[in-house]
Scaffold this motif. Structure first.
Motif, PDB file in Angstrom:
ATOM      1  N   ALA A  36      -4.994  -0.270  15.598  1.00 12.88           N
ATOM      2  CA  ALA A  36      -5.857  -1.071  14.591  1.00 12.88           C
ATOM      3  C   ALA A  36      -7.312  -1.352  15.108  1.00 12.88           C
ATOM      4  O   ALA A  36      -8.200  -1.375  14.621  1.00 12.88           O
ATOM      5  N   THR A  64     -12.053  -6.774  10.517  1.00 13.70           N
ATOM      6  CA  THR A  64     -11.614  -5.323  10.271  1.00 13.70           C
ATOM      7  C   THR A  64     -10.615  -4.868  10.857  1.00 13.70           C
ATOM      8  O   THR A  64      -9.567  -4.032  10.275  1.00 13.70           O
ATOM      9  N   ARG A  67      -7.402  -5.890   8.724  1.00 18.57           N
ATOM     10  CA  ARG A  67      -7.136  -4.945   7.823  1.00 18.57           C
ATOM     11  C   ARG A  67      -6.494  -3.820   7.955  1.00 18.57           C
ATOM     12  O   ARG A  67      -5.687  -3.414   7.169  1.00 18.57           O
ATOM     13  N   LYS A  68      -7.063  -3.027   9.155  1.00 20.79           N
ATOM     14  CA  LYS A  68      -6.343  -1.835   9.485  1.00 20.79           C
ATOM     15  C   LYS A  68      -4.924  -1.967   9.595  1.00 20.79           C
ATOM     16  O   LYS A  68      -4.115  -1.166   9.294  1.00 20.79           O
ATOM     17  N   ILE A  70      -2.748  -4.264   8.479  1.00 20.20           N
ATOM     18  CA  ILE A  70      -2.098  -4.499   7.228  1.00 20.20           C
ATOM     19  C   ILE A  70      -2.015  -3.293   6.686  1.00 20.20           C
ATOM     20  O   ILE A  70      -0.704  -3.088   6.113  1.00 20.20           O
ATOM     21  N   ASP A  71      -2.781  -2.263   6.599  1.00 22.30           N
ATOM     22  CA  ASP A  71      -2.770  -1.075   5.706  1.00 22.30           C
ATOM     23  C   ASP A  71      -1.490  -0.260   6.577  1.00 22.30           C
ATOM     24  O   ASP A  71      -0.986   0.295   5.750  1.00 22.30           O
ATOM     25  N   HIS A  72      -1.599  -0.587   7.827  1.00 28.87           N
ATOM     26  CA  HIS A  72      -0.568   0.372   8.586  1.00 28.87           C
ATOM     27  C   HIS A  72       0.815  -0.113   8.407  1.00 28.87           C
ATOM     28  O   HIS A  72       1.675   0.691   7.832  1.00 28.87           O
ATOM     29  N   ARG A  74       1.629  -1.776   5.609  1.00 28.89           N
ATOM     30  CA  ARG A  74       2.086  -1.375   4.165  1.00 28.89           C
ATOM     31  C   ARG A  74       2.338   0.171   3.784  1.00 28.89           C
ATOM     32  O   ARG A  74       3.268   0.378   3.114  1.00 28.89           O
ATOM     33  N   ARG A  75       1.541   0.954   4.618  1.00 24.58           N
ATOM     34  CA  ARG A  75       2.206   2.326   4.448  1.00 24.58           C
ATOM     35  C   ARG A  75       3.666   2.649   5.037  1.00 24.58           C
ATOM     36  O   ARG A  75       3.919   3.591   4.336  1.00 24.58           O
ATOM     37  N   ARG A  82       6.480  -4.934   2.787  1.00 28.91           N
ATOM     38  CA  ARG A  82       5.006  -5.160   3.412  1.00 28.91           C
ATOM     39  C   ARG A  82       4.232  -6.195   2.838  1.00 28.91           C
ATOM     40  O   ARG A  82       3.341  -6.892   3.715  1.00 28.91           O
ATOM     41  N   ALA A  86       2.232  -8.826   5.469  1.00 24.70           N
ATOM     42  CA  ALA A  86       0.832  -9.119   5.196  1.00 24.70           C
ATOM     43  C   ALA A  86       0.952 -10.806   5.380  1.00 24.70           C
ATOM     44  O   ALA A  86      -0.254 -11.220   5.746  1.00 24.70           O
TER      45      ALA A  86
END
Length: 405
Positions: A36, A64, A67-68, A70-72, A74-75, A82, A86
């Motif tokens: 991240a 930033t 957020r990266k 969290i996106d990882h 979640r995916r 997820r 978060a």
């Protein structure tokens, strides 16, 4: 655009460790944290030149990167899972940072976990916190890039499989981890002192300076630790000669040919004082203390006492019988007892060091001293072919070209 690039370079130097440490604590994974953070810095490289530098670059990078991460997560997770991951971002419970005030040094101690082998913890820390690339780490360990990459991957996998917690060390943890941290700092300093890559400057001051800064902090934390004092002395005595090490033509200048008037007298004096204090302690010296003592002899007076240097290297070889230490011992013997004897000791190391440029450079110098120019030229050619440092290549080329035909 230049201002944005300069700001990003400063952030990479100053904020990388803090961002990784923050994310690793929040998400419990060094892998997620490092990935991240790398994505956040890549985003900054794209946006800052166009959008301008944000008011708080470090905070921007942390946000930033979070957020990266969290996106990882979640995916890779189901919807319910997820959301739980978060929520970690909004967890207000903070673990005490421990006794180490410096963010980067704290992460060094975190990565040098005693559950990992010494080799694994050193390689992992160099990669994730030390700022060295896999090829640079591989060259430090004298192994192939793919071999080192696999070792680092296995170390990360062990952390995950064994459930090793990401926890900031307290005072009781430091003695069990300091040996790994010192080795990491030594290897970072080495890469700065004589950069191994062909695409980098021959001397990387940002690495040597950071290694010295962090070693001072470790010495402040553990003032009675002899190896910490020894490593600090070693770095100071070597770095004191930095201004005299590379010629205006970009060639390395060997120690006997350096202008001692350009050495940093204050660093020499501090290094000598640390060495004397360790000798006066009466405690048997360790590896870094012996290396510092050798450099103290080299920087004491107009010419080194090779008999004393051989005795110190012999003691060091009993503690650390690695091929590199034995190569240094062989070179010292050659200076003390004659080139032919030193050459016989160097040649015995061929099975282990044939792919290492310093082995061929040592052979070339001893062959030159022994009056065997044709053999010396061949050895210089081998050293030049294997060397990556531009200043070292220039020096070896000059030495080769000075040989009589």
């Amino acid at each position: 655009m230049t201002d944005a690039h300069d700001a990003l370079a400063r952030a990479l130097r100053d904020d990388w460790a803090r961002v990784v440490a923050t994310l690793a604590k929040r998400f419990g994974s060094l892998d997620v944290a490092e990935d991240a953070a790398a994505e956040a810095f890549a985003t900054a490289a794209e946006r800052w030149p166009e959008d301008g530098i944000p008011p708080g670059p470090g905070a921007w990078l942390t946000t930033t990167a979070t957020r990266k991460a969290i996106d990882h997560l979640r995916r890779e997770s189901s919807r319910d899972a997820r959301h739980r991951e978060a929520l970690l971002v909004y967890d207000t419970d903070t673990e005490p940072l421990g006794v180490i005030d410096d963010d980067r040094l704290r992460l060094f101690f975190v990565c040098c976990h005693p559950a990992l082998s010494m080799e694994a913890r050193v390689a992992l820390t160099l990669r994730m916190v030390g700022g060295l690339t896999v090829p640079e780490i591989a060259r430090a360990f004298l192994v192939q890039d793919t071999t080192m990459g696999a070792r680092i991957t296995r170390a990360k996998a062990k952390i995950s499989a064994a459930g090793i917690p990401f926890r900031f060390p307290d005072a009781a943890d430091l003695p069990g981890r300091v040996a790994g941290v010192l080795t990491v700092l030594y290897l970072i300093f080495n890469e700065g002192y004589l950069a191994s890559g062909a695409d980098s400057a021959p001397v990387r001051d940002e690495l040597t300076g950071e290694a010295i800064r962090l070693t001072r902090l470790v010495h402040d934390l553990l003032p009675e630790d002899g190896e910490t004092a020894g490593l600090l002395a070693l770095m100071l005595l070597i770095d004191a000669r930095r201004a005299a090490r590379v010629s205006s033509e970009g060639a390395l200048i060997p120690l006997p040919e350096q202008d001692r008037r350009s050495w940093d007298a204050a660093r020499i004096a501090e290094g000598h004082a640390l060495v004397r204090a360790r000798l006066e302690s009466g405690v048997a010296p360790g590896r870094f203390q012996l290396m510092a003592a050798i450099n103290a002899v080299h920087t004491d007076g107009d010419a080194p006492d090779w008999t004393q240097i051989v005795a110190l290297y012999d003691q060091l070889a009993r503690l650390d019988p690695s091929p590199l230490v034995r190569l240094d011992l062989a070179v010292a013997v050659g200076q003390c007892d004659g080139a032919e004897l030193g050459l016989s000791l160097v040649d015995a190391l061929a099975p282990e060091l044939r792919g290492y440029h310093a082995f061929h450079a040592a052979r070339a110098d001893l062959l030159r001293q022994a009056g065997r120019p044709a053999d010396a030229r061949e050895a210089y050619d081998s050293a030049i072919a294997l060397a990556g440092n531009s200043a070292e290549i220039a020096f070896l080329t000059r030495r080769r070209d000075e040989l009589p035909r």
